[in-house]
Design an enzyme around this catalytic site. Structure first.
Site, PDB file in Angstrom:
ATOM      1  CG  HIS A  99      78.908  42.502  56.399  1.00  0.00           C
ATOM      2  ND1 HIS A  99      78.657  43.878  56.096  1.00  0.00           N
ATOM      3  CD2 HIS A  99      79.346  42.841  57.605  1.00  0.00           C
ATOM      4  CE1 HIS A  99      80.000  44.223  56.865  1.00  0.00           C
ATOM      5  NE2 HIS A  99      79.993  43.957  57.840  1.00  0.00           N
ATOM      6  CG  ASP A 157      73.242  36.619  66.888  1.00  0.00           C
ATOM      7  OD1 ASP A 157      72.134  36.841  67.367  1.00  0.00           O
ATOM      8  OD2 ASP A 157      73.934  35.711  66.877  1.00  0.00           O
ATOM      9  CD  GLU A 270      71.534  33.815  69.120  1.00  0.00           C
ATOM     10  OE1 GLU A 270      73.052  33.494  69.269  1.00  0.00           O
ATOM     11  OE2 GLU A 270      71.473  34.340  68.974  1.00  0.00           O
TER      12      GLU A 270
HETATM   13  P1  FAD Z   1      74.425  42.089  51.300  1.00  0.00           P
HETATM   14  O1  FAD Z   1      75.083  41.199  51.687  1.00  0.00           O
HETATM   15  O2  FAD Z   1      75.214  43.411  51.253  1.00  0.00           O
HETATM   16  O3  FAD Z   1      73.253  41.856  50.772  1.00  0.00           O
HETATM   17  C1  FAD Z   1      72.919  40.209  50.036  1.00  0.00           C
HETATM   18  C2  FAD Z   1      71.625  40.066  49.564  1.00  0.00           C
HETATM   19  O4  FAD Z   1      70.816  40.643  49.383  1.00  0.00           O
HETATM   20  C3  FAD Z   1      72.516  40.051  47.962  1.00  0.00           C
HETATM   21  O5  FAD Z   1      71.821  38.990  47.166  1.00  0.00           O
HETATM   22  C4  FAD Z   1      72.210  41.200  47.062  1.00  0.00           C
HETATM   23  O6  FAD Z   1      71.885  41.704  46.924  1.00  0.00           O
HETATM   24  C5  FAD Z   1      70.835  41.544  48.481  1.00  0.00           C
HETATM   25  N1  FAD Z   1      70.627  42.814  48.675  1.00  0.00           N
HETATM   26  C6  FAD Z   1      70.472  43.657  49.582  1.00  0.00           C
HETATM   27  N2  FAD Z   1      69.941  44.844  49.341  1.00  0.00           N
HETATM   28  C7  FAD Z   1      68.539  44.321  48.969  1.00  0.00           C
HETATM   29  C8  FAD Z   1      67.854  45.498  48.462  1.00  0.00           C
HETATM   30  N3  FAD Z   1      67.474  46.562  49.161  1.00  0.00           N
HETATM   31  N4  FAD Z   1      66.949  44.684  47.954  1.00  0.00           N
HETATM   32  C9  FAD Z   1      66.762  43.354  47.606  1.00  0.00           C
HETATM   33  N5  FAD Z   1      67.754  42.563  48.269  1.00  0.00           N
HETATM   34  C10 FAD Z   1      68.977  43.009  48.787  1.00  0.00           C
HETATM   35  N6  FAD Z   1      72.483  36.974  60.284  1.00  0.00           N
HETATM   36  C11 FAD Z   1      70.741  36.981  60.361  1.00  0.00           C
HETATM   37  O7  FAD Z   1      69.883  37.028  60.146  1.00  0.00           O
HETATM   38  N7  FAD Z   1      71.139  36.643  61.984  1.00  0.00           N
HETATM   39  C12 FAD Z   1      72.603  37.117  62.217  1.00  0.00           C
HETATM   40  O8  FAD Z   1      72.847  37.483  63.721  1.00  0.00           O
HETATM   41  C13 FAD Z   1      73.690  37.799  61.693  1.00  0.00           C
HETATM   42  N8  FAD Z   1      74.577  38.128  62.100  1.00  0.00           N
HETATM   43  C14 FAD Z   1      76.007  38.443  61.394  1.00  0.00           C
HETATM   44  C15 FAD Z   1      77.310  39.130  61.711  1.00  0.00           C
HETATM   45  C16 FAD Z   1      77.632  39.052  60.988  1.00  0.00           C
HETATM   46  C17 FAD Z   1      79.189  39.856  60.994  1.00  0.00           C
HETATM   47  C18 FAD Z   1      78.163  39.027  59.404  1.00  0.00           C
HETATM   48  C19 FAD Z   1      78.698  39.211  58.828  1.00  0.00           C
HETATM   49  C20 FAD Z   1      76.496  38.287  59.041  1.00  0.00           C
HETATM   50  C21 FAD Z   1      75.562  38.348  59.625  1.00  0.00           C
HETATM   51  N9  FAD Z   1      74.604  37.881  59.016  1.00  0.00           N
HETATM   52  C22 FAD Z   1      73.423  37.600  60.378  1.00  0.00           C
HETATM   53  C23 FAD Z   1      73.981  37.979  57.777  1.00  0.00           C
HETATM   54  C24 FAD Z   1      73.414  38.763  57.543  1.00  0.00           C
HETATM   55  O9  FAD Z   1      72.108  38.547  57.780  1.00  0.00           O
HETATM   56  C25 FAD Z   1      73.640  38.729  55.898  1.00  0.00           C
HETATM   57  O10 FAD Z   1      74.586  38.201  55.712  1.00  0.00           O
HETATM   58  C26 FAD Z   1      72.419  39.821  54.677  1.00  0.00           C
HETATM   59  O11 FAD Z   1      72.891  39.244  53.467  1.00  0.00           O
HETATM   60  C27 FAD Z   1      72.478  41.118  55.739  1.00  0.00           C
HETATM   61  O12 FAD Z   1      74.256  41.465  55.052  1.00  0.00           O
HETATM   62  P2  FAD Z   1      74.202  42.981  54.028  1.00  0.00           P
HETATM   63  O13 FAD Z   1      72.994  43.986  54.456  1.00  0.00           O
HETATM   64  O14 FAD Z   1      75.404  42.829  54.281  1.00  0.00           O
HETATM   65  O15 FAD Z   1      74.010  42.063  52.925  1.00  0.00           O
END
Ligand code: FAD
Length: 519
Positions: A99, A157, A270
């Site tokens: 994400h 969120d 918020e």
């Molecule tokens: P990924 O996108 O898969 O990874 C993000 C980064 O972390 C990459 O660099 C990856 O290599 C690294 N990573 C992933 N897993 C690990 C692991 N286990 N160990 C070490 N590194 C790792 N964020 C907020 O703080 N508050 C919010 O309210 C919020 N709302 C959101 C709503 C939506 C619809 C979306 C799309 C995103 C939102 N986000 C929010 C952002 C979200 O926190 C980030 O996108 C975050 O990267 C988590 O997504 P993911 O788990 O898919 O991580």
């Protein structure tokens, strides 16, 4: 055999670097776990499935995807890549739920680890914590902990995000003013470092690694397990929104609410910005207003003005007398200076509230509006400059259109541990401004056009720099070392020092484009 596999990947990279292509699908070994000595499996066929992300802006095909069957698999892969990396240039990206916006979880020609494959949630009710695998989603953590009457304290969120992914950034929502970001609510971690070691860490054991990894953008290790603090879970939520036309009154009230003692204020604070009536009824954060309140909303004389919506909740339990909640909410709203006719309230279950964005996701998916480009920009703005930001951005750069929700809410810096890798502005109070915009397919040439939105983002960033607002990007995206240095400021040296200790060959999370510039 895993070393053999990696040698094959190295050969492939060498061949492709001289202009030939070697289709990894032809490799007889890769699809068959029995010859790879992994508990899980390595897949070179379906690499396209992890080549993009929510942002839909960057696309980098890896050479292979590891679906780990154990933490040892992850350590084995990272160790092999580490040992070969001086010759191979190979990289490894942990992927939570993909994400990110700008390819942060991608690894061009490298190996992506699908963290979701490794599952596990164990709630310790007596000690009020949950041990959870790094690839678990927060929605699953919520359901598992609720079965024991408990829940984490600090949220995002949207709950379809992985624990490892949000802990690599911060993890913020309307509870952060009170409990800090999610990284302030972690007791210990299990981490695979960039050398392939499996280490446990906490404030008291391997403390530097613990603090490096939290908010560390995946640069120092892969989070394979996290211990997260829990509290008794409420059952119900009173959700309140009020409107302002005066920005100063809006921020004064937000700051007042986050300054009150824990039990004397709301549980969540918020807010969002409504430019040109966009966002009040039309955007995905506003389904709340209908169907109960449409008459009230449309009766407000808001034409042409930027409005600000303050959003708060008060938690309670099913057996709490409603008049007590009414009184608490009334007394908290009493001193606030919003437009008198603009109070909207609704009551719902705790799960419904926390999972509110998913409801909208399903609606947008059904219309084909979820998998569109998302040029999101999230900024932390110091309290002392938020009025300048309002004048220059909400009322000027964005005055005609928003193309998606714009969140704005304050947090207390004292709730952030400044020894972690997360970067915030210097003011004790700072605001998250989240420009969560979508480039819609039908709108090429209109204000929603992707190029136009990206151009606006650049204008906003330029404005912040020129005015010296001291902003920091949340979930930062930069492409030059100079920008990264500027982002980390005085903490850059520490960040580099930690990289040299925990991921000396710079193989982890290449999609962040901090150290290797390979992607
Ligand atoms: P990924 O996108 O898969 O990874 C993000 C980064 O972390 C990459 O660099 C990856 O290599 C690294 N990573 C992933 N897993 C690990 C692991 N286990 N160990 C070490 N590194 C790792 N964020 C907020 O703080 N508050 C919010 O309210 C919020 N709302 C959101 C709503 C939506 C619809 C979306 C799309 C995103 C939102 N986000 C929010 C952002 C979200 O926190 C980030 O996108 C975050 O990267 C988590 O997504 P993911 O788990 O898919 O991580």
């Amino acid at each position: 055999t895993s070393v053999l596999l990696l040698l094959l990947v190295v050969i492939s990279r060498l061949i492709s670097s001289v202009g030939l292509t070697l289709d990894l699908k032809l490799w007889p070994c890769i699809p068959y776990p029995q010859c790879l000595a992994f508990d899980g499996r390595m897949d070179s066929f379906n690499t396209h499935l992890v080549a993009s992300d929510f942002g839909n802006l960057d696309r980098h095909l890896p050479a292979a995807v590891l679906h780990p069957g154990s933490v040892t698999d992850i350590a084995k892969l990272v160790k092999s890549v580490y040992e070969l990396s001086p010759y191979s240039g190979l990289t490894v990206a942990a992927r939570g739920h993909g994400h990110s916006i700008h390819g942060q979880a991608q690894a061009l020609n490298g190996v992506v680890i699908e963290m979701r494959t490794l599952r596990g949630i164990h709630v310790d009710r007596d000690n009020a914590y949950v041990d959870v695998r790094g690839g678990e989603l927060w929605i699953d953590v919520l359901h598992a902990t609720l079965r024991e009457g408990l829940a984490p304290k600090s949220w995002t969120d949207y709950l379809y995000l992985s624990v490892g992914g949000t802990l690599s950034n911060g993890g913020i929502s309307g509870q952060a003013f009170q409990h800090g970001p999610q990284i302030s609510n972690v007791q210990q971690l299990e981490v695979v470092t960039g050398k392939g070691e499996i280490l446990n860490c906490s404030r008291h054991q391997n403390g530097d690694l613990f603090q490096a990894v939290l908010g560390g953008l995946g640069q120092f290790g892969i989070i394979t397990k996290a211990r997260i603090e829990l509290e008794p879970a409420p059952q119900r939520v009173r959700w309140i929104r009020v409107l302002y036309s005066d920005f100063a009154a809006f921020t004064r009230d937000q700051e007042y609410l986050i300054s009150l003692p824990k039990n004397s204020t709301f549980d969540y604070v918020e807010g969002f910005v409504i430019v040109n009536n966009e966002g009040l009824l039309s955007n995905w954060r506003s389904s709340y207003f209908s169907p109960q309140n449409p008459v009230k909303v449309s009766s407000l004389d808001t034409k042409g003005r930027v409005l600000y919506c303050l959003e708060m909740t008060k938690n309670y339990n099913e057996h709490d007398p409603l008049h007590v909640i009414d009184e608490k909410v009334e007394s908290l709203l009493g001193p606030l200076d919003f437009i008198p006719a603009s109070v909207f309230t609704t009551d719902l279950s705790y799960v419904e509230f926390l999972d509110r964005v998913h409801t909208t996701e399903l609606k947008l998916r059904s219309k084909g509006l979820w998998e569109v480009p998302h040029p999101w920009l999230n900024l932390f703005i110091p309290k002392s400059k938020i009025a300048d930001f309002d004048a220059g951005v909400f009322k000027d750069i964005l005055r005609n259109t928003t193309s998606g929700p714009i969140l704005i809410y304050p947090m207390n810096r004292s709730k952030w541990d400044n020894k972690t890798s997360a970067v915030t502005p210097d003011d004790e109070i700072f605001y998250l401004v989240g420009l969560l915009r979508s480039a819609l397919p039908s709108s090429a040439g209109s204000d929603h056009n992707l190029d136009l939105l990206i151009d606006q983002n650049n204008q906003i960033l330029r404005f912040c720099r020129e005015q010296g607002l001291g902003e920091k990007q949340y979930m930062p995206h930069y492409t030059t070392e100079a920008d990264w240095k500027h982002h980390f400021g005085s903490r850059w040296e520490k960040f580099v020092e930690r990289k040299a200790i925990y991921d000396p060959n710079a193989i982890l999370a290449p999609g962040q484009r901090i150290f290797n510039g390979r992607q």
